[in-house]
Design an enzyme around this catalytic site. Structure first.
Site, mmCIF file in Angstrom:
data_model
loop_
_atom_site.group_PDB
_atom_site.id
_atom_site.type_symbol
_atom_site.label_atom_id
_atom_site.label_comp_id
_atom_site.label_asym_id
_atom_site.label_seq_id
_atom_site.Cartn_x
_atom_site.Cartn_y
_atom_site.Cartn_z
ATOM 1 N N SER A 154 -29.617 43.433 -77.869
ATOM 2 C CA SER A 154 -30.703 43.754 -76.939
ATOM 3 C C SER A 154 -30.946 45.269 -76.905
ATOM 4 C CB SER A 154 -30.305 43.273 -75.540
ATOM 5 O OG SER A 154 -29.186 44.034 -75.111
ATOM 6 N N CYS A 188 -34.868 36.150 -81.929
ATOM 7 C CA CYS A 188 -35.501 37.460 -81.709
ATOM 8 C C CYS A 188 -36.961 37.434 -82.144
ATOM 9 C CB CYS A 188 -34.729 38.552 -82.425
ATOM 10 S SG CYS A 188 -34.480 38.219 -84.169
ATOM 11 N N HIS A 238 -17.857 41.083 -82.326
ATOM 12 C CA HIS A 238 -18.859 40.049 -82.064
ATOM 13 C C HIS A 238 -19.087 39.952 -80.556
ATOM 14 C CE1 HIS A 238 -21.595 37.105 -83.336
ATOM 15 N NE2 HIS A 238 -20.903 36.555 -84.319
ATOM 16 N N GLU A 252 -31.093 46.473 -84.803
ATOM 17 C CA GLU A 252 -31.948 45.281 -84.910
ATOM 18 C C GLU A 252 -32.031 44.694 -83.507
ATOM 19 O OE1 GLU A 252 -33.401 44.177 -87.663
ATOM 20 O OE2 GLU A 252 -32.456 45.510 -89.096
ATOM 21 N N TRP A 277 -24.680 36.778 -80.113
ATOM 22 C CA TRP A 277 -24.240 35.383 -80.183
ATOM 23 C C TRP A 277 -25.319 34.436 -80.718
ATOM 24 C CZ3 TRP A 277 -28.072 33.172 -77.631
ATOM 25 C CH2 TRP A 277 -28.748 33.979 -76.707
ATOM 26 N N ASN A 278 -26.600 34.858 -80.778
ATOM 27 C CA ASN A 278 -27.654 33.841 -80.950
ATOM 28 C C ASN A 278 -27.667 33.182 -82.333
ATOM 29 O OD1 ASN A 278 -28.842 36.126 -82.103
ATOM 30 N ND2 ASN A 278 -30.907 35.485 -81.539
HETATM 31 P P1 NAP Z 1 -26.475 42.401 -76.376
HETATM 32 O O1 NAP Z 1 -26.078 42.093 -74.994
HETATM 33 O O2 NAP Z 1 -27.114 43.720 -76.635
HETATM 34 O O3 NAP Z 1 -25.152 42.256 -77.262
HETATM 35 C C1 NAP Z 1 -25.119 42.496 -78.649
HETATM 36 C C2 NAP Z 1 -23.751 43.034 -78.999
HETATM 37 O O4 NAP Z 1 -23.625 44.344 -78.431
HETATM 38 C C3 NAP Z 1 -22.606 42.209 -78.414
HETATM 39 O O5 NAP Z 1 -21.519 42.248 -79.303
HETATM 40 C C4 NAP Z 1 -22.304 42.928 -77.111
HETATM 41 O O6 NAP Z 1 -20.988 42.734 -76.658
HETATM 42 C C5 NAP Z 1 -22.520 44.380 -77.521
HETATM 43 N N1 NAP Z 1 -22.892 45.247 -76.409
HETATM 44 C C6 NAP Z 1 -23.808 45.026 -75.456
HETATM 45 N N2 NAP Z 1 -23.891 46.083 -74.623
HETATM 46 C C7 NAP Z 1 -23.004 46.987 -75.068
HETATM 47 C C8 NAP Z 1 -22.611 48.290 -74.624
HETATM 48 N N3 NAP Z 1 -23.176 48.856 -73.566
HETATM 49 N N4 NAP Z 1 -21.659 48.937 -75.317
HETATM 50 C C9 NAP Z 1 -21.089 48.367 -76.385
HETATM 51 N N5 NAP Z 1 -21.413 47.137 -76.866
HETATM 52 C C10 NAP Z 1 -22.356 46.458 -76.212
HETATM 53 O O7 NAP Z 1 -27.446 41.302 -76.970
HETATM 54 P P2 NAP Z 1 -27.302 39.733 -76.809
HETATM 55 O O8 NAP Z 1 -27.781 39.348 -75.482
HETATM 56 O O9 NAP Z 1 -25.922 39.334 -77.221
HETATM 57 O O10 NAP Z 1 -28.280 39.206 -77.932
HETATM 58 C C11 NAP Z 1 -29.608 38.828 -77.709
HETATM 59 C C12 NAP Z 1 -30.547 39.953 -78.113
HETATM 60 O O11 NAP Z 1 -30.397 40.210 -79.499
HETATM 61 C C13 NAP Z 1 -31.985 39.593 -77.894
HETATM 62 O O12 NAP Z 1 -32.646 40.693 -77.339
HETATM 63 C C14 NAP Z 1 -32.488 39.313 -79.319
HETATM 64 O O13 NAP Z 1 -33.865 39.482 -79.471
HETATM 65 C C15 NAP Z 1 -31.697 40.307 -80.101
HETATM 66 N N6 NAP Z 1 -31.617 39.964 -81.512
HETATM 67 C C16 NAP Z 1 -32.262 40.752 -82.424
HETATM 68 C C17 NAP Z 1 -32.252 40.420 -83.767
HETATM 69 C C18 NAP Z 1 -32.945 41.282 -84.793
HETATM 70 O O14 NAP Z 1 -32.660 41.116 -85.973
HETATM 71 N N7 NAP Z 1 -33.819 42.191 -84.420
HETATM 72 C C19 NAP Z 1 -31.571 39.269 -84.187
HETATM 73 C C20 NAP Z 1 -30.917 38.493 -83.235
HETATM 74 C C21 NAP Z 1 -30.948 38.845 -81.894
HETATM 75 P P3 NAP Z 1 -20.669 41.759 -75.418
HETATM 76 O O15 NAP Z 1 -21.086 40.395 -75.825
HETATM 77 O O16 NAP Z 1 -19.176 41.900 -75.276
HETATM 78 O O17 NAP Z 1 -21.428 42.263 -74.256
#
Ligand code: NAP
Length: 460
Positions: free
Chosen positions: A208, A263, A156, A229, A131-132
């Site tokens: 994450s 991130c 998403h 990522e 979402w960020n």
């Molecule tokens: P997240 O909880 O890992 O969610 C990312 C996506 O994965 C969402 O669509 C989420 O769906 C899905 N997801 C999460 N756990 C899952 C599972 N066990 N099985 C299937 N799908 C799953 O991350 P976030 O909190 O939304 O985003 C913040 C993180 O993203 C931070 O750690 C940030 O540093 C990182 N980030 C990295 C980059 C990069 O380019 N390296 C860029 C931006 C952000 P739901 O929302 O339905 O849970």
């Protein structure tokens, strides 16, 4: 989590709800995308590059509508939402202009015949996004893969369903063929089932460590190529010869842009002794001057976090940090708003045993470390499970370049804040993931480097 709701983090009010995709809709979507992939295999990417320019133009025409839903759903400052839409317009134009040439065949030097490899599409990509940066994360995968000829399915984050729906609509109305990008509201189980479908050829996740590990496991189990990522705990190294006005500029954004939910924002600020007090006081001034309020208002400079649960998690991490000995150098006063506001805080005295030492703090928390020399700074920078980005501020560019080469991260910015641009590869190492997005490297993520060698002459 996969309960798709739009909740305004400024008011904590639910303003839209979305049902999960049905099995029939998922099947039809995979089929549609796969048929499009097969059709695209016989078409030149030139036609798609023209459509991608039109997609960019349509985002321009719908800039305000797109930015508004982004701010309403995840709380970022409206001005930052507009900047994000503009970045996405640039990404689309960039791949429209350069993507086709990046797909040219590559000649190979060999005595065995006339050899080259083609860069071909592989099929439907499943993209799972956070979402960020609710639009940028979609476009980072969509734009290059559209040129390549890989249609994309999108899952998403649960809290930005309106952003996903609007992005899909804008892309479609610009003339992208049906199936180019399909938004699905998937549960984790549905996502796992889609990944295992044989018509899906690649999996791209930004998110994450938790989401990444789970989705990478699904991809691995099904032998699907993936890019991950993930999060970061990026160091910003401030040397004694850092230029003061530049330092101030970099610190300004370090922990407040996107309310610290970037991130690659500088989460660990590692400062040489001479500059330590100056950095603390600059940051204190920056934080103290923030104005909380409605993120839609131009005068607001401190946005809420994206959700109440994010606030709860960050509050817990800071509490643990303090219980383990961290000092609070400064914290913003109480905020008289009902939304998911977090009071920006500066922490010092974080030792290696502190539970947050090796955690990502996703919000306006600045962790400041004092070091005596450059080698201690490099050692501390590398003492992390993450390896996404890093920054160095120094007036001696040659020295900064040497330090940069010793930092174990995917990206280093010298004398500037974190950066992203269509032509620059984005990605990390260690627990920050693998693979790159954007630039030619990102375009290559899901291609088949198809070797063709003609041995006719050598066999005569
Ligand atoms: P997240 O909880 O890992 O969610 C990312 C996506 O994965 C969402 O669509 C989420 O769906 C899905 N997801 C999460 N756990 C899952 C599972 N066990 N099985 C299937 N799908 C799953 O991350 P976030 O909190 O939304 O985003 C913040 C993180 O993203 C931070 O750690 C940030 O540093 C990182 N980030 C990295 C980059 C990069 O380019 N390296 C860029 C931006 C952000 P739901 O929302 O339905 O849970």
């Amino acid at each position: 989590m996969s309960n798709y709701q739009s909740i305004n983090p400024y008011t904590n009010e639910i303003f839209a709800e979305y049902s999960n995709s049905t099995a029939q809709h998922i099947e039809e979507s995979i089929n549609l995308a796969n048929c499009l992939y097969k059709k695209w295999r016989h078409e030149s990417p030139q036609k798609r590059s023209q459509i991608l320019d039109k997609i960019a133009d349509n985002f321009k025409d719908n800039r305000v509508q797109m930015a508004t839903i982004m701010t309403k759903e995840m709380g970022k400052l409206y001005v930052e939402s507009l900047e994000e839409v503009d970045l996405c317009i640039n990404i689309c134009h960039y791949f429209a202009q350069h993507g086709v040439d990046m797909l040219n065949k590559v000649p190979l030097n060999t005595s065995l015949g006339n050899a080259y490899y083609l860069k071909q599409a592989t099929g439907v990509i499943m993209a799972c996004e956070p979402w960020n940066f609710p639009l940028y994360q979609i476009i980072r995968v969509f734009a290059p893969n559209f040129i390549v000829g890989n249609p994309m399915l999108l899952k998403h984050a649960h809290n930005v369903p309106g952003c996903a729906a609007l992005a899909e609509k804008i892309i479609k109305h610009a003339g992208a063929p049906e199936g180019s990008m399909i938004n699905l509201y998937l549960s984790y189980q549905q996502l796992a089932d889609v990944i295992s479908d044989k018509r899906i050829k690649g999996v791209a996740l930004t998110g994450s460590e938790r989401g990444g590990a789970s989705v990478a496991m699904q991809a691995g189990k099904n032998l699907k190529k993936s890019t991950m990522e993930l999060g970061g705990n990026d160091p910003l190294i401030v040397l004694n010869d850092a230029n003061n006005s530049l330092l101030k500029k970099v610190l300004q954004d370090a922990r407040t842009y996107n309310c610290g939910q970037v991130c690659t924002s500088s989460k660990r600020i590692i400062v040489l002794e001479d500059k330590y007090d100056q950095v603390l006081n600059e940051l204190k001034n920056i934080f103290a001057n923030l104005k909380p309020g409605d993120p839609m208002n131009k005068s607001t400079t401190l946005a809420p976090l994206n959700s109440e649960s994010a606030k709860k998690k960050l509050t817990q991490q800071v509490k643990q940090a303090c219980e383990a000995g961290a000092n609070i150098f400064y914290q913003y006063p109480n905020i008289n708003e009902k939304g998911a506001f977090f009071r920006p805080i500066i922490l010092t005295n974080i030792n290696k045993e502190n539970p947050i030492f090796d955690q990502e703090l996703f919000g306006p928390v600045a962790c400041i470390y004092k070091v005596k020399d450059i080698s201690e700074a490099i050692e501390l920078a590398n003492d992390s499970s993450f390896g996404l980005g890093s920054s160095i501020i120094s007036s001696n560019v040659a020295k900064a370049q040497e330090i940069a080469s010793q930092i174990e991260t995917g990206m280093t910015v010298i004398n500037g804040r974190w950066i992203t641009a269509p032509e620059l590869p984005f990605g990390g190492i260690k627990k920050s993931g693998y693979g790159r997005e954007l630039s030619e490297l990102g375009l290559n993520a899901f291609i088949n480097e198809h070797l063709i060698i003609d041995c006719t002459k050598s066999n005569n």
